[in-house]
Design a protein around this motif. Structure first.
Motif, PDB file in Angstrom:
ATOM      1  N   PHE A  24       0.831  -1.205   0.000  1.00 38.80           N
ATOM      2  CA  PHE A  24       0.000   0.000   0.000  1.00 38.80           C
ATOM      3  C   PHE A  24       0.864   1.252   0.000  1.00 38.80           C
ATOM      4  O   PHE A  24       0.580   2.238  -0.685  1.00 38.80           O
ATOM      5  CB  PHE A  24      -0.939   0.020   1.207  1.00 38.80           C
ATOM      6  N   ARG A  25       1.955   1.221   0.754  1.00 37.58           N
ATOM      7  CA  ARG A  25       2.828   2.392   0.828  1.00 37.58           C
ATOM      8  C   ARG A  25       3.385   2.739  -0.549  1.00 37.58           C
ATOM      9  O   ARG A  25       3.436   3.906  -0.940  1.00 37.58           O
ATOM     10  CB  ARG A  25       3.958   2.121   1.815  1.00 37.58           C
ATOM     11  N   VAL A  35       4.000   9.433 -12.649  1.00 37.13           N
ATOM     12  CA  VAL A  35       4.854   8.493 -13.396  1.00 37.13           C
ATOM     13  C   VAL A  35       6.307   8.637 -12.933  1.00 37.13           C
ATOM     14  O   VAL A  35       6.839   9.740 -12.857  1.00 37.13           O
ATOM     15  CB  VAL A  35       4.767   8.751 -14.908  1.00 37.13           C
ATOM     16  N   ALA A  36       6.940   7.508 -12.628  1.00 40.29           N
ATOM     17  CA  ALA A  36       8.313   7.559 -12.116  1.00 40.29           C
ATOM     18  C   ALA A  36       8.978   6.207 -12.251  1.00 40.29           C
ATOM     19  O   ALA A  36       8.322   5.165 -12.311  1.00 40.29           O
ATOM     20  CB  ALA A  36       8.317   7.979 -10.648  1.00 40.29           C
ATOM     21  N   GLY A  37      10.317   6.217 -12.292  1.00 45.74           N
ATOM     22  CA  GLY A  37      11.091   4.993 -12.245  1.00 45.74           C
ATOM     23  C   GLY A  37      11.146   4.465 -10.827  1.00 45.74           C
ATOM     24  O   GLY A  37      10.840   5.185  -9.859  1.00 45.74           O
ATOM     25  N   GLU A  38      11.574   3.214 -10.682  1.00 43.61           N
ATOM     26  CA  GLU A  38      11.576   2.611  -9.348  1.00 43.61           C
ATOM     27  C   GLU A  38      12.521   3.322  -8.388  1.00 43.61           C
ATOM     28  O   GLU A  38      12.300   3.308  -7.170  1.00 43.61           O
ATOM     29  CB  GLU A  38      11.920   1.127  -9.414  1.00 43.61           C
ATOM     30  N   ASP A  39      13.560   3.990  -8.904  1.00 37.49           N
ATOM     31  CA  ASP A  39      14.467   4.707  -8.010  1.00 37.49           C
ATOM     32  C   ASP A  39      13.766   5.883  -7.345  1.00 37.49           C
ATOM     33  O   ASP A  39      13.901   6.095  -6.135  1.00 37.49           O
ATOM     34  CB  ASP A  39      15.720   5.158  -8.759  1.00 37.49           C
ATOM     35  N   ARG A  40      13.005   6.643  -8.127  1.00 33.87           N
ATOM     36  CA  ARG A  40      12.258   7.767  -7.546  1.00 33.87           C
ATOM     37  C   ARG A  40      11.153   7.277  -6.626  1.00 33.87           C
ATOM     38  O   ARG A  40      10.878   7.892  -5.578  1.00 33.87           O
ATOM     39  CB  ARG A  40      11.656   8.644  -8.645  1.00 33.87           C
ATOM     40  N   ALA A  42      11.226   4.559  -4.863  1.00 35.48           N
ATOM     41  CA  ALA A  42      11.891   4.101  -3.645  1.00 35.48           C
ATOM     42  C   ALA A  42      12.240   5.276  -2.728  1.00 35.48           C
ATOM     43  O   ALA A  42      12.022   5.218  -1.512  1.00 35.48           O
ATOM     44  CB  ALA A  42      13.154   3.318  -4.003  1.00 35.48           C
ATOM     45  N   THR A  43      12.782   6.339  -3.308  1.00 35.75           N
ATOM     46  CA  THR A  43      13.134   7.515  -2.505  1.00 35.75           C
ATOM     47  C   THR A  43      11.905   8.125  -1.861  1.00 35.75           C
ATOM     48  O   THR A  43      11.908   8.465  -0.668  1.00 35.75           O
ATOM     49  CB  THR A  43      13.831   8.566  -3.380  1.00 35.75           C
ATOM     50  N   ALA A  44      10.835   8.258  -2.634  1.00 32.22           N
ATOM     51  CA  ALA A  44       9.625   8.889  -2.121  1.00 32.22           C
ATOM     52  C   ALA A  44       8.918   8.021  -1.092  1.00 32.22           C
ATOM     53  O   ALA A  44       8.291   8.535  -0.158  1.00 32.22           O
ATOM     54  CB  ALA A  44       8.675   9.211  -3.272  1.00 32.22           C
ATOM     55  N   ALA A  45       9.017   6.700  -1.252  1.00 30.50           N
ATOM     56  CA  ALA A  45       8.355   5.793  -0.316  1.00 30.50           C
ATOM     57  C   ALA A  45       9.211   5.487   0.901  1.00 30.50           C
ATOM     58  O   ALA A  45       8.712   4.975   1.910  1.00 30.50           O
ATOM     59  CB  ALA A  45       7.990   4.493  -1.023  1.00 30.50           C
ATOM     60  N   GLY A  50      15.453  -2.402  -4.375  1.00 36.24           N
ATOM     61  CA  GLY A  50      15.135  -3.803  -4.611  1.00 36.24           C
ATOM     62  C   GLY A  50      13.751  -4.162  -4.111  1.00 36.24           C
ATOM     63  O   GLY A  50      12.960  -4.806  -4.823  1.00 36.24           O
ATOM     64  N   GLU A  51      13.447  -3.762  -2.879  1.00 40.75           N
ATOM     65  CA  GLU A  51      12.116  -4.045  -2.324  1.00 40.75           C
ATOM     66  C   GLU A  51      11.034  -3.330  -3.123  1.00 40.75           C
ATOM     67  O   GLU A  51       9.966  -3.886  -3.394  1.00 40.75           O
ATOM     68  CB  GLU A  51      12.038  -3.620  -0.862  1.00 40.75           C
TER      69      GLU A  51
END
Length: 230
Positions: A24-25, A35-40, A42-45, A50-51
């Motif tokens: 959910f997070r 719209v964003a890549g997984e790196d952005r 990850a930073t925002a979440a 990897g997770e």
């Protein structure tokens, strides 16, 4: 979506605060940043890359997010993802009983918002006589005065983020991200004030979006309420 059987349902107590279920997070982060890549994401979440990628793939299997592999693409919510997020964030607030608390923090945030927007505008543009010009950052005294306003705003913003995180831990990441952006700006990275994807202004915008989404308030409703209150 059947909330009762949802894998997002679980909440964990942490000293009076609650930690949102990881899927959910990540889903809700997508709702707030677009719209964003997984790196952005990850930073925002506030999760590892990897997770985050594992969570995004799990959400994609459920039809809640989709990956656009194009050069300007990224992960994005589907319409089903938007519907699910609305239901899940409402369910979280009801489980925790934090709606009034979040609304109070949101109202405090609104009190700071005009000053932040004015500060960002003054960082990007300078008034020279009756005209405005792009701030070329050659006047160190001018920039220092604008940054001092940002420091004062941040002190209040950090209190709001801490207050939010005292009930919903997922809001704590905003205080950390704002601090990182401010430290970079004070260290000479001028884009970190208002001109990059991880600037102070960008994180502020995402916090604003999160507060609105969490409370189920549209931008139009907010504009109507704030204009009517003046």
């Amino acid at each position: 979506m059947d909330i009762g059987s949802s894998p997002f349902e679980s909440l964990n107590a942490h000293g009076g605060a609650y930690e949102s279920e990881p899927d959910f997070r990540v889903l809700h982060t997508m709702r707030c940043i677009g719209v964003a890549g997984e790196d952005r994401v990850a930073t925002a979440a506030g999760t590892g890359i990897g997770e985050t990628l594992i969570r995004l793939r799990s959400l994609a299997v459920r039809g809640l997010v989709v990956l656009d592999p194009g050069p300007f693409g990224g992960w994005n919510l589907t319409e089903s993802g938007r519907v699910a997020d609305r239901e899940l964030v409402r369910n979280e607030l009801d489980i925790v009983g934090a709606r009034d608390h979040v609304r109070s923090c949101y109202e405090s945030f609104l009190g700071l918002n005009p000053g932040l927007l004015q500060m960002s505008g003054d960082w990007q543009m300078r008034k020279l006589g009756d005209a405005h010009a792009v701030n070329d950052h050659t006047d160190a005294n001018y920039d220092a005065k604008v940054l001092s306003r940002l420091i004062r705003i941040d002190a209040s913003a950090q209190r709001i983020c801490s207050d939010l995180a005292s009930r919903l831990l997922r809001f704590g990441v905003y205080g950390d991200r704002l601090t990182t952006a401010l430290e970079r700006a004070l260290g000479g990275d001028k884009a970190s004030v208002a001109d990059s994807l991880d600037s102070y202004h960008t994180v502020w915008f995402q916090l604003h979006e999160d507060l609105l989404t969490t409370l189920g308030i549209s931008r139009e409703e907010e504009r109507g309420a704030t204009s009517g209150s003046g």
